[in-house]
Design an enzyme around this catalytic site. Structure first.
Site, mmCIF file in Angstrom:
data_model
loop_
_atom_site.group_PDB
_atom_site.id
_atom_site.type_symbol
_atom_site.label_atom_id
_atom_site.label_comp_id
_atom_site.label_asym_id
_atom_site.label_seq_id
_atom_site.Cartn_x
_atom_site.Cartn_y
_atom_site.Cartn_z
ATOM 1 N N ASP A 94 -13.278 7.254 7.327
ATOM 2 C CA ASP A 94 -14.551 7.991 7.372
ATOM 3 C C ASP A 94 -14.756 8.728 8.702
ATOM 4 O OD1 ASP A 94 -15.143 7.056 4.809
ATOM 5 O OD2 ASP A 94 -16.242 5.321 5.564
ATOM 6 N N HIS A 130 -18.448 10.942 1.208
ATOM 7 C CA HIS A 130 -18.971 9.654 1.682
ATOM 8 C C HIS A 130 -20.504 9.671 1.599
ATOM 9 C CE1 HIS A 130 -19.127 5.921 3.955
ATOM 10 N NE2 HIS A 130 -20.138 6.450 4.618
ATOM 11 N N ASN A 150 -12.726 13.917 1.168
ATOM 12 C CA ASN A 150 -13.435 12.755 0.632
ATOM 13 C C ASN A 150 -14.937 12.997 0.685
ATOM 14 O OD1 ASN A 150 -13.790 9.913 -0.155
ATOM 15 N ND2 ASN A 150 -14.473 9.580 1.950
ATOM 16 N N ARG A 168 0.830 -1.199 0.000
ATOM 17 C CA ARG A 168 0.000 0.000 0.000
ATOM 18 C C ARG A 168 0.871 1.258 0.000
ATOM 19 N NH1 ARG A 168 -5.251 -0.199 1.026
ATOM 20 N NH2 ARG A 168 -5.369 -2.003 2.378
HETATM 21 C C1 GRF Z 1 -20.136 8.030 -4.484
HETATM 22 O O1 GRF Z 1 -21.407 7.676 -4.030
HETATM 23 C C2 GRF Z 1 -19.194 8.299 -3.332
HETATM 24 O O2 GRF Z 1 -19.820 8.866 -2.238
HETATM 25 C C3 GRF Z 1 -18.721 6.912 -3.005
HETATM 26 O O3 GRF Z 1 -18.564 6.282 -4.247
HETATM 27 C C4 GRF Z 1 -19.452 6.870 -5.190
HETATM 28 C C5 GRF Z 1 -18.639 7.306 -6.376
HETATM 29 O O4 GRF Z 1 -19.436 7.676 -7.463
HETATM 30 N N1 GRF Z 1 -17.529 6.965 -2.178
HETATM 31 P P1 GRF Z 1 -18.824 8.404 -8.725
HETATM 32 O O5 GRF Z 1 -17.637 7.574 -9.219
HETATM 33 O O6 GRF Z 1 -18.414 9.784 -8.329
HETATM 34 O O7 GRF Z 1 -19.936 8.414 -9.734
#
Ligand code: GRF
Length: 203
Positions: A146, A110, A108, A66
């Site tokens: 998160d 979520h 990020n 990683r």
């Molecule tokens: C989104 O719902 C985000 O919150 C989650 O993954 C999804 C990504 O969607 N972590 P996209 O690739 O932006 O369409």
């Protein structure tokens, strides 16, 4: 501010960031200079290419650890002059080294109202819990998954016959509104992440 976006998939959040940063009336104060995907051939890469943004595929499977995968991404981000990193549907856990290096400049999105429903199956967990309200959160990234300081949230109703897909679609509409907004707060220095994980708001 120069922004790098990390993706793994369809890139609809990436698209919302591209559109907002290119709309002068929104004053986001940010320009996306590179999009990195850990998966080749995903729709998000096509979106970036169409917008004329540099794309790089850094495959996690090409690296023994990683740390080394993350270091390869950091090399690309720094070479592109990136100051802010946005995770837009990036489905890999980042190493502590990466998170600490970009701390305060790494955000990020979520798909739940954090701190409820952390993890990779938020919509499924929301439906199983039977809550009537869900939503989305843009937060600073911390080494605990998160759980970084919350920058912006939006509530979205859960409807009686929702499936993961129908709920995801409704929540994404809200994500596409608040992610650019959170980026604007950071890029225009209206927010600052403190050492104690609180946010100072400058307005
Ligand atoms: C989104 O719902 C985000 O919150 C989650 O993954 C999804 C990504 O969607 N972590 P996209 O690739 O932006 O369409």
């Amino acid at each position: 501010k120069k922004v790098g976006v990390l993706i793994s998939g369809s890139g609809t959040n990436l698209q919302s960031l591209i559109d907002a940063t290119r709309d002068p009336s929104q004053h986001i104060g940010a320009e996306i200079v590179i999009v990195i995907s850990n998966k080749p051939n995903v729709e998000g890469l096509k979106r970036a290419e169409k917008a004329g943004i540099k794309t790089v595929v850094v495959k996690h499977t090409d690296y023994p650890s990683r740390e080394e995968f993350d270091a390869a991404m950091t090399v690309e981000l720094i070479a592109a002059g990136v100051e802010i990193v946005c995770l837009a549907g990036f489905m890999r856990i980042l190493s502590n080294t990466f998170v600490n290096l970009w701390r305060g400049h790494l955000i990020n999105v979520h798909p739940s109202l954090l701190p409820s429903f952390k993890g990779a199956h938020a919509h499924k967990d929301v439906l199983a819990a039977g809550v009537r309200v869900s939503g989305c959160t843009v937060h600073f990234v911390e080494t605990d998954i998160d759980s970084g300081a919350i920058i912006e949230q939006a509530a979205v109703p859960v409807l009686p016959h929702d499936t993961v897909e129908s709920l995801q679609e409704r929540v994404k509409i809200a994500e596409h509104r608040i992610f650019p907004l959170a980026l604007k707060y950071l890029a225009t220095e209206r927010i600052h992440l403190n050492d104690d994980n609180s946010i100072t708001w400058n307005y």
